[in-house]
Design an enzyme around this catalytic site. Structure first.
Site, mmCIF file in Angstrom:
data_model
loop_
_atom_site.group_PDB
_atom_site.id
_atom_site.type_symbol
_atom_site.label_atom_id
_atom_site.label_comp_id
_atom_site.label_asym_id
_atom_site.label_seq_id
_atom_site.Cartn_x
_atom_site.Cartn_y
_atom_site.Cartn_z
ATOM 1 N N LYS A 1 162.063 67.795 93.409
ATOM 2 C CA LYS A 1 161.360 67.406 94.635
ATOM 3 C C LYS A 1 162.263 66.486 95.440
ATOM 4 O O LYS A 1 163.161 65.850 94.893
ATOM 5 C CB LYS A 1 160.063 66.678 94.277
ATOM 6 C CG LYS A 1 159.078 67.623 93.565
ATOM 7 C CD LYS A 1 157.646 67.240 93.825
ATOM 8 C CE LYS A 1 156.687 68.181 93.141
ATOM 9 N NZ LYS A 1 156.398 69.392 93.907
ATOM 10 N N HIS B 1 151.802 81.783 90.921
ATOM 11 C CA HIS B 1 151.898 82.333 92.284
ATOM 12 C C HIS B 1 153.318 82.785 92.631
ATOM 13 O O HIS B 1 153.508 83.561 93.556
ATOM 14 C CB HIS B 1 151.311 81.369 93.324
ATOM 15 C CG HIS B 1 152.195 80.215 93.673
ATOM 16 N ND1 HIS B 1 152.301 79.086 92.916
ATOM 17 C CD2 HIS B 1 153.032 80.014 94.728
ATOM 18 C CE1 HIS B 1 153.146 78.243 93.476
ATOM 19 N NE2 HIS B 1 153.605 78.781 94.585
ATOM 20 N N ARG C 1 130.059 72.220 93.511
ATOM 21 C CA ARG C 1 129.039 71.306 93.001
ATOM 22 C C ARG C 1 128.344 70.597 94.152
ATOM 23 O O ARG C 1 127.152 70.545 94.241
ATOM 24 C CB ARG C 1 129.698 70.284 92.067
ATOM 25 C CG ARG C 1 128.701 69.550 91.201
ATOM 26 C CD ARG C 1 129.409 68.684 90.237
ATOM 27 N NE ARG C 1 130.526 68.017 90.931
ATOM 28 C CZ ARG C 1 131.133 66.946 90.499
ATOM 29 N NH1 ARG C 1 130.774 66.407 89.377
ATOM 30 N NH2 ARG C 1 132.128 66.402 91.152
ATOM 31 N N HIS D 1 156.995 78.684 86.690
ATOM 32 C CA HIS D 1 157.692 79.439 87.737
ATOM 33 C C HIS D 1 159.133 79.790 87.365
ATOM 34 O O HIS D 1 159.558 80.937 87.500
ATOM 35 C CB HIS D 1 157.715 78.648 89.051
ATOM 36 C CG HIS D 1 156.357 78.196 89.507
ATOM 37 N ND1 HIS D 1 155.227 78.945 89.346
ATOM 38 C CD2 HIS D 1 155.955 77.054 90.128
ATOM 39 C CE1 HIS D 1 154.187 78.297 89.866
ATOM 40 N NE2 HIS D 1 154.604 77.147 90.334
ATOM 41 N N GLU E 1 162.701 71.725 96.514
ATOM 42 C CA GLU E 1 161.609 71.377 97.434
ATOM 43 C C GLU E 1 161.974 70.138 98.237
ATOM 44 O O GLU E 1 162.669 69.251 97.736
ATOM 45 C CB GLU E 1 160.346 71.055 96.636
ATOM 46 C CG GLU E 1 159.816 72.222 95.826
ATOM 47 C CD GLU E 1 158.448 71.894 95.271
ATOM 48 O OE1 GLU E 1 157.456 72.177 95.947
ATOM 49 O OE2 GLU E 1 158.373 71.319 94.172
ATOM 50 N N ASP F 1 155.576 71.064 85.263
ATOM 51 C CA ASP F 1 154.970 71.533 86.522
ATOM 52 C C ASP F 1 155.667 72.792 87.033
ATOM 53 O O ASP F 1 155.024 73.670 87.602
ATOM 54 C CB ASP F 1 155.076 70.415 87.577
ATOM 55 C CG ASP F 1 154.474 70.827 88.919
ATOM 56 O OD1 ASP F 1 153.332 71.317 88.922
ATOM 57 O OD2 ASP F 1 155.154 70.663 89.960
ATOM 58 N N LYS G 1 147.378 77.457 86.780
ATOM 59 C CA LYS G 1 147.966 76.380 86.020
ATOM 60 C C LYS G 1 147.393 75.035 86.476
ATOM 61 O O LYS G 1 146.924 74.978 87.601
ATOM 62 C CB LYS G 1 149.481 76.393 86.144
ATOM 63 C CG LYS G 1 149.990 76.050 87.555
ATOM 64 C CD LYS G 1 151.474 76.106 87.570
ATOM 65 C CE LYS G 1 152.080 74.746 87.571
ATOM 66 N NZ LYS G 1 152.150 74.102 88.875
ATOM 67 N N LYS H 1 155.233 86.347 95.104
ATOM 68 C CA LYS H 1 156.146 86.229 96.252
ATOM 69 C C LYS H 1 156.867 87.561 96.461
ATOM 70 O O LYS H 1 157.273 88.210 95.498
ATOM 71 C CB LYS H 1 157.148 85.092 96.032
ATOM 72 C CG LYS H 1 156.465 83.717 96.083
ATOM 73 C CD LYS H 1 157.460 82.594 96.050
ATOM 74 C CE LYS H 1 156.785 81.237 95.891
ATOM 75 N NZ LYS H 1 156.383 80.589 97.121
HETATM 76 C C1 BG6 Z 1 153.204 74.450 92.282
HETATM 77 C C2 BG6 Z 1 153.605 73.093 91.789
HETATM 78 O O1 BG6 Z 1 152.895 75.290 91.202
HETATM 79 O O2 BG6 Z 1 154.270 75.025 93.022
HETATM 80 C C3 BG6 Z 1 153.995 72.206 92.954
HETATM 81 O O3 BG6 Z 1 152.526 72.508 91.077
HETATM 82 C C4 BG6 Z 1 155.041 72.872 93.808
HETATM 83 O O4 BG6 Z 1 154.453 70.943 92.488
HETATM 84 C C5 BG6 Z 1 154.628 74.288 94.176
HETATM 85 O O5 BG6 Z 1 155.211 72.090 94.973
HETATM 86 C C6 BG6 Z 1 155.758 75.023 94.870
HETATM 87 O O6 BG6 Z 1 155.290 76.247 95.359
HETATM 88 P P1 BG6 Z 1 155.947 76.927 96.628
HETATM 89 O O7 BG6 Z 1 155.269 78.249 96.743
HETATM 90 O O8 BG6 Z 1 155.692 76.024 97.779
HETATM 91 O O9 BG6 Z 1 157.405 77.057 96.326
#
Ligand code: BG6
Length: 497
Positions: free
Chosen positions: A343, A183, A56, A245, A221, A240, A153, A187
């Site tokens: 986290k 994603h 934009r 995932h 994480e 999330d 997402k 991997k």
């Molecule tokens: C994302 C989440 O989809 O995946 C994040 O929204 C998370 O909160 C992330 O940190 C983790 O991805 P990766 O590839 O770093 O394990």
């Protein structure tokens, strides 16, 4: 053995235009354009592909490139500096308003002339804009029969909103044109899980409740909420991470072999797993779900604030979730699948650990040293970091002195075995979109089945306060109890080192 890896011929993509909508935003800068750059360096992107950042507020190209370069810096060397220049030169920044369609003709002009070339529109924008953006692509004629749409997402925040979002996309695009990214499916080790299961015969005969005791999937994480407080505080760990995932990983471990490795067959099998998950509701929530929220602490020797300090107010959002799931079918009945994610945990480590049943009878109980602590066999699938596979076994310690048992392991580290950089998930996924391969993307019914399982859990979670855990630990005490009452324990990454 070290294996030299090269891009195989079949990996080349056909000419394709990439239009990243929201192309100057965070996702585009951090993930999408660096992924395209890596594929460009490997010669996978034909010269005729248009690379467009549509935004934009189009920023000057020099400013955009300066920002992007920071995320590509680690692979730019003296030798390939010229490649960066060529790649940078090919990027076009175009001002585009997804609501009004202003700028659409500039995109049309920038795309390869023939409309037979696939156009990939990657929505790196808020899902709140998806419906308008789809309509705009149709109204302005940017959408062709060969258009592919990539969405990320959050795909809704519950089943109802996911259905509404899907309906708005499906008004314009057919399912065959929609690529919903999770994603984690891009991997390397996740794809390897399918190779492990379906390209080998030794595991399949063991892959059921007859031989597997339980499965645990951890995605830990070190990071906190980073700069996404408002999104994260609404979503929490369940929505999330678990809804997408972790459930996708569970599906890949538990699915039946598809008869062919093609998109709809793989997705049909994953869907069956999601639909076979035993519901977690009010009555069984407390024994199957544990939630946590981090307090201040120290992660890898760095002091970090509490979650509530990070978001700036008291809040009941969970930053950690552990679940005990059951799959009600013949193969998995009686085998718990433990999922956990959080986290600010002790280290960044994502693993799937498949624990096999112990031998039915211990013949070493009279005198063999080590027999009293014999661990069950485990298959550890390490997603990140240090991707690899490990099969943990009990072995005899070599040398004289009688039978002495000790834990040993067969180790396949991808970094050490393959002399190549492992591509990031987005690289693989973007190339799959260009090839028109939907296998690693989610179908709408999968997304909806995952929400149907998660919704009642989120509703119950809202009625409870998450238990505090110290940042830098492995999560709340109750998450250990979740397993201990069933005679199980979390296998922390260091333990099987
Ligand atoms: C994302 C989440 O989809 O995946 C994040 O929204 C998370 O909160 C992330 O940190 C983790 O991805 P990766 O590839 O770093 O394990």
């Amino acid at each position: 053995m070290v294996i030299e890896s090269k891009i195989p011929k079949e990996a080349e993509i056909p000419p394709t235009d990439f239009v990243i909508v929201g192309g100057t935003g965070d996702l585009a800068l951090r993930k999408i354009f660096p992924a395209l750059f890596h594929r460009f360096l490997d010669g996978q992107i034909p010269e005729s592909c248009a690379l467009i950042a549509a935004a934009r507020n189009a920023i000057p190209k020099t400013e955009f490139l300066a920002q992007l370069r920071r995320f590509c810096e680690e692979v730019i060397t003296q030798d390939n500096e010229a490649d960066w220049d060529v790649f940078a030169d090919r990027i076009q920044i175009i001002a585009f308003n997804v609501r009004t369609g202003e700028g659409a003709s500039d995109i049309e002009e920038a795309c390869v002339e023939t409309r037979a070339v696939p156009r990939v529109f990657y929505f790196a924008i808020s899902p709140a804009l998806f419906a308008d953006a789809c309509q705009t692509l149709e109204r302005t004629g940017l959408k062709t029969d060969q258009t592919r749409l990539v969405v990320e997402k959050p795909m809704g925040h519950d089943l109802k909103s996911a259905e509404a979002l899907d309906d708005s996309i499906l008004e314009v695009f057919e399912e065959r044109q929609i690529y919903r990214i999770d994603h984690y499916l891009g991997k390397e080790t996740v794809q390897n899980l399918m190779a492990l299961r379906f390209a080998n015969s030794i595991f399949e005969s063991l892959w059921s409740n007859a031989h597997i005791d339980h499965v645990q999937i951890s995605v830990a994480e070190e990071v906190g909420v980073e700069s996404r407080e408002s999104y994260y505080d609404e979503f929490g760990a369940l929505r999330d991470m678990v809804q997408n995932h972790l459930l996708q990983l569970l599906c890949l471990v538990a699915m039946e072999p598809p008869s062919k490795f093609v998109a709809d067959q793989v997705r049909d099998e994953k869907l069956r797993v999601l639909r076979a998950l035993s519901p977690i509701t009010h009555d069984n929530f407390d024994s199957n779900v544990k939630l946590g929220q981090y307090e201040k602490g120290s992660v890898q020797a760095t002091h970090v604030p509490s979650y509530t300090d990070e978001v700036g107010r008291p809040t009941g959002t969970e930053t950690f979730a552990a679940l005990r799931c059951e799959i009600s079918n013949w193969r998995w009945s009686g085998v718990p699948f433990y999922l956990r994610t959080g986290k600010r945990l002790a280290s960044r480590a994502s693993e799937i650990v498949v624990t096999f049943k112990r031998p039915p009878h211990n013949i070493f109980q009279n005198g063999a040293r080590g027999s009293e602590v014999m661990e069950p066999n485990r298959l550890v699938i390490r997603l990140q970091p240090d991707e690899g596979l490990k099969l943990c076994m009990t072995s005899k310690e070599p040398g004289p002195g009688g039978m002495r048992l000790f834990p040993a392991s067969l180790n396949l580290s991808f970094n050490e075995t393959f002399k190549t950089r492992l591509p990031e998930a987005y690289e693989r996924l973007l190339m799959d979109v260009a090839r028109g391969n939907q296998t690693l993307f989610m179908r709408s019914d999968e997304v909806e089945a995952a929400w149907a399982f998660i919704d009642p859990i989120v509703n119950e979670a809202k009625k409870r306060k998450p238990e505090k855990y110290t940042a830098g630990s492995w999560g709340p005490v109750s998450s250990f109890e979740l397993m201990a009452v069933h005679g199980h324990r979390w296998i922390e990454p260091e333990v099987h080192g």
